[in-house]
Design a protein around this motif. Structure first.
Motif, PDB file in Angstrom:
ATOM      1  N   GLY A  12       0.818  -1.403   0.288  1.00 29.40           N
ATOM      2  CA  GLY A  12      -0.189   0.130   0.269  1.00 29.40           C
ATOM      3  C   GLY A  12       0.816   0.931   0.279  1.00 29.40           C
ATOM      4  N   ASN A  13       0.613   2.450   0.540  1.00 32.51           N
ATOM      5  CA  ASN A  13       1.508   3.005   0.180  1.00 32.51           C
ATOM      6  C   ASN A  13       2.292   3.508   0.497  1.00 32.51           C
ATOM      7  OD1 ASN A  13       0.252   6.136  -0.735  1.00 32.51           O
ATOM      8  ND2 ASN A  13      -0.197   7.039   1.346  1.00 32.51           N
ATOM      9  N   ILE A  14       2.450   3.139   1.759  1.00 30.38           N
ATOM     10  CA  ILE A  14       3.547   2.900   2.744  1.00 30.38           C
ATOM     11  C   ILE A  14       4.710   2.301   2.119  1.00 30.38           C
ATOM     12  CG2 ILE A  14       3.319   1.964   4.010  1.00 30.38           C
ATOM     13  CD1 ILE A  14       4.768   5.110   5.431  1.00 30.38           C
ATOM     14  N   SER A  15       4.523   1.789   0.881  1.00 31.34           N
ATOM     15  CA  SER A  15       5.250   0.695   1.028  1.00 31.34           C
ATOM     16  C   SER A  15       6.105   1.396  -0.109  1.00 31.34           C
ATOM     17  CB  SER A  15       4.533  -0.184   0.078  1.00 31.34           C
ATOM     18  OG  SER A  15       3.846  -0.208  -1.223  1.00 31.34           O
ATOM     19  N   THR A  16       5.929   2.411  -0.808  1.00 33.21           N
ATOM     20  CA  THR A  16       6.896   2.916  -1.834  1.00 33.21           C
ATOM     21  C   THR A  16       8.023   3.714  -0.899  1.00 33.21           C
ATOM     22  OG1 THR A  16       5.411   3.575  -2.969  1.00 33.21           O
ATOM     23  CG2 THR A  16       6.766   5.256  -3.206  1.00 33.21           C
ATOM     24  N   ALA A  17       7.829   4.127   0.451  1.00 27.48           N
ATOM     25  CA  ALA A  17       8.883   5.027   1.127  1.00 27.48           C
ATOM     26  C   ALA A  17       9.552   3.868   1.656  1.00 27.48           C
ATOM     27  CB  ALA A  17       8.103   6.149   2.233  1.00 27.48           C
ATOM     28  N   TYR A  18       9.567   2.754   2.215  1.00 30.04           N
ATOM     29  CA  TYR A  18      10.386   1.071   2.716  1.00 30.04           C
ATOM     30  C   TYR A  18      11.422   0.771   1.282  1.00 30.04           C
ATOM     31  CZ  TYR A  18       8.393   0.742   7.472  1.00 30.04           C
ATOM     32  OH  TYR A  18       8.430   1.296   8.540  1.00 30.04           O
ATOM     33  N   LEU A  19      10.492   0.967  -0.101  1.00 27.11           N
ATOM     34  CA  LEU A  19      11.462   0.503  -1.162  1.00 27.11           C
ATOM     35  C   LEU A  19      12.503   1.279  -1.219  1.00 27.11           C
ATOM     36  CD1 LEU A  19       8.320  -1.135  -3.231  1.00 27.11           C
ATOM     37  CD2 LEU A  19      10.657  -1.841  -1.939  1.00 27.11           C
ATOM     38  N   LYS A  20      11.875   3.172  -1.724  1.00 22.16           N
ATOM     39  CA  LYS A  20      13.413   3.927  -1.700  1.00 22.16           C
ATOM     40  C   LYS A  20      13.968   3.321  -0.600  1.00 22.16           C
ATOM     41  CE  LYS A  20       9.915   6.474  -4.627  1.00 22.16           C
ATOM     42  NZ  LYS A  20       9.706   7.935  -4.760  1.00 22.16           N
ATOM     43  N   ALA A  21      13.987   3.944   0.648  1.00 24.67           N
ATOM     44  CA  ALA A  21      14.958   3.970   1.241  1.00 24.67           C
ATOM     45  C   ALA A  21      15.162   2.522   1.334  1.00 24.67           C
ATOM     46  CB  ALA A  21      14.133   4.234   3.144  1.00 24.67           C
ATOM     47  N   ALA A  22      15.151   1.562   1.388  1.00 26.75           N
ATOM     48  CA  ALA A  22      15.899  -0.184   1.420  1.00 26.75           C
ATOM     49  C   ALA A  22      17.585   0.187   0.640  1.00 26.75           C
ATOM     50  CB  ALA A  22      15.126  -1.099   0.567  1.00 26.75           C
ATOM     51  N   GLN A  23      16.687   1.234  -0.612  1.00 25.18           N
ATOM     52  CA  GLN A  23      18.135   1.227  -1.814  1.00 25.18           C
ATOM     53  C   GLN A  23      19.231   1.949  -0.777  1.00 25.18           C
ATOM     54  OE1 GLN A  23      16.566   2.588  -5.266  1.00 25.18           O
ATOM     55  NE2 GLN A  23      15.444   1.490  -5.014  1.00 25.18           N
ATOM     56  N   ARG A  24      19.403   2.491   0.169  1.00 26.79           N
ATOM     57  CA  ARG A  24      20.530   3.315   0.906  1.00 26.79           C
ATOM     58  C   ARG A  24      21.288   2.436   1.741  1.00 26.79           C
ATOM     59  NH1 ARG A  24      19.149   9.050   1.414  1.00 26.79           N
ATOM     60  NH2 ARG A  24      17.237   9.754  -0.016  1.00 26.79           N
ATOM     61  N   PHE A  25      21.272   0.803   1.996  1.00 26.37           N
ATOM     62  CA  PHE A  25      21.869   0.568   3.016  1.00 26.37           C
ATOM     63  C   PHE A  25      22.011  -0.577   2.056  1.00 26.37           C
ATOM     64  CE2 PHE A  25      18.174   2.937   5.461  1.00 26.37           C
ATOM     65  CZ  PHE A  25      18.921   3.706   6.343  1.00 26.37           C
TER      66      PHE A  25
END
Length: 365
Positions: A12-25
Motif C-alpha cells: 500500500g501507500n507506505i511501501s514506496t517509502a520503504y522500497l526507496k529507502a532500502a536501497q540506501r542500506f
C-alpha cells in the motif's frame, strides 16, 4: 559482509517509502513483494523491478530472512504470526498490534521460536533524534524533569486515498501518531512508569474530501483526541496530546525541560530537523547535528539495523520489546480515561543503544 534477504508483505501507500529507502542500506536486499491484492503487488514489483507473488509463496522463499509487515493495523498480528511460523524474523509497521493482548501473541511466539521482532517507527534513529539523545546523555540540559508533546491535525481524510482504517479499531491519533512521539521519548528519557489520560470523540462520522472517496462518510470507532500525562521511571513528567481534531496550532512537537536548560526536539515523524537548546536564562540556539540519516526518507533503517544485528549477534534497536512497551503506554490512555485512574505500566524496556556518531548515510553498527 553478506546482504540479508528481505521480503515485504503489504504494498500500500507506505511501501514506496520503504522500497526507496532500502536501497540506501547495503546490508539488506529486497527479494520479493506480496499483497492480498495481486494488482498492488504487481504494480510495486514493476515499479521497483522486484518479483511479485502470493503471501504463501513469499513465506516459503529460502532467500528471505526478514519479512517487513506493511499491512493495515488490524492485520498486523495475523501476518506477523504467519511470518514467525514460517521461521522468519518480522519487522512490523506500527503499531505492533491493535492492543497489548494481540501484541503479546507475537512476542511470545517469537521467543518460543528464537526469532526477532522489530517494529516501526524507526525515525528515532534519524540524525535529529540521535543528536538530541547524545545531548541529553552528555548533560546539555542537566537532569530532565519535564516535557511537552503535541501532535494535531484536522484528520487524514483530507489527503489519504483510503482513510477509513484510521478511524476504526486499531486506528486513531494515539495508535497512528503516538508511536513516533512516545518511542522517541522512551529513547530519550527511558521507560514509562504510569499514565493518566483523557479522551474525546466529537464526531461519529467523518467526511472524506480526498480522491477517490470524496463525499463519502466514514464511521469513527475510536477517540480522535487523546491527552494526558506520562510519568517516567526516571521521575520526569511529560504532558502529551494527540489529535485528529485540530485545524491549526503552533506547538513544538517535543520539548524537554531539564534542571539546567531546555531542548526543542524535531518532528519525530521525520529523521532530521533542527535541535535547539536554551540554557537557564539564555536564548534558543541551534545545535550542530552529530549523527547521519538526516536529509531524506530512511524508513527501513530499523530493518537494516536488525539485519546488521543478526549478522553481528547483537540486539537491534527498533525492537519488538520497545514497540510492546510503547503500545502498552498508548493503550493505557484509553483505560485511564474510561476508568478515571492512573494506570501503571507493567512492561519495562531499556533505552535502545545510540547509533555511532557520524554523518555517513547507510552506516549501521
Amino acid at each position: 559482509m553478506r546482504k540479508v534477504g528481505i521480503g515485504i508483505i503489504g504494498c500500500g501507500n507506505i511501501s514506496t517509502a520503504y522500497l526507496k529507502a532500502a536501497q540506501r542500506f547495503p546490508v539488506m536486499e529486497i527479494k520479493a513483494l506480496a499483497d492480498m491484492s495481486s494488482d498492488a503487488a504487481e504494480r510495486q514489483g514493476a515499479a521497483f523491478g522486484l518479483p511479485a507473488m502470493r503471501v504463501d509463496q513469499l513465506l516459503k522463499r529460502e532467500d528471505v530472512e526478514i519479512v517487513i509487515n506493511l499491512t493495515v493495523p488490524l492485520a498486523h498480528t495475523d501476518v506477523s504470526l504467519a511470518v514467525l511460523n514460517a521461521g522468519k524474523h518480522v519487522h512490523s509497521e506500527k503499531p505492533l498490534g491493535i492492543n497489548v493482548a494481540e501484541a503479546r501473541k507475537v512476542m511470545d511466539l517469537a521467543a518460543q521460536k528464537d526469532l526477532r521482532v522489530g517494529c516501526a517507527p524507526d525515525t528515532f534513529l534519524g540524525g535529529g533524534h540521535q543528536t538530541a539523545r547524545k545531548l541529553i546523555d552528555d548533560g546539555a540540559i542537566g537532569t530532565p524533569v519535564a516535557g511537552s508533546v503535541f501532535f494535531g491535525c484536522p484528520g487524514h481524510e483530507r489527503w489519504h486515498p483510503s482513510p477509513g482504517f484510521y478511524y476504526l479499531r486499531g486506528g486513531g491519533p494515539m495508535l497512528d501518531m503516538g508511536p513516533y512521539y512516545i518511542t522517541d521519548l522512551v529513547q530519550l528519557l527511558g521507560p514509562v512508569a504510569s499514565v493518566m489520560g483523557s479522551t474525546a470523540r466529537p464526531k461519529s462520522e467523518r467526511l472524506v474530501t480526498s480522491q477517490p472517496m470524496n463525499g463519502t462518510l466514514i464511521p469513527v470507532e475510536v477517540s480522535t483526541h487523546v491527552a494526558g500525562t506520562l510519568e517516567f521511571e526516571s521521575g520526569a513528567v511529560v504532558s502529551i496530546a494527540m489529535s485528529f481534531d485540530v485545524p491549526k496550532h503552533r506547538h513544538a512537537p517535543i520539548e524537554i525541560y531539564g534542571d539546567k536548560g531546555s531542548m526543542l526536539v524535531p518532528d519525530p515523524n521525520r529523521f532530521g530537523g533542527e535541535v535547539q537548546v536554551a540554557k537557564t536564562g539564555g536564548e534558543w540556539e541551534p545545535v550542530p547535528l552529530t549523527h547521519g540519516h538526516v536529509d531524506g526518507e530512511f524508513r527501513s533503517i530499523g530493518v537494516a539495523d536488525m539485519a546488521s544485528a543478526i549478522l553481528n549477534n547483537r540486539p537491534h534497536r527498533a525492537s519488538g520489546a520497545l514497540a510492546f512497551h510503547v503500545l502498552e503506554v498508548m493503550e493505557a490512555f484509553q483505560t485511564s480515561a474510561d476508568e478515571g485512574r492512573r494506570v501503571k505500566i507493567g512492561s519495562c524496556v531499556e533505552r535502545p543503544a545510540m547509533l555511532p556518531a557520524g554523518r555517513e548515510t547507510g552506516q549501521i553498527d
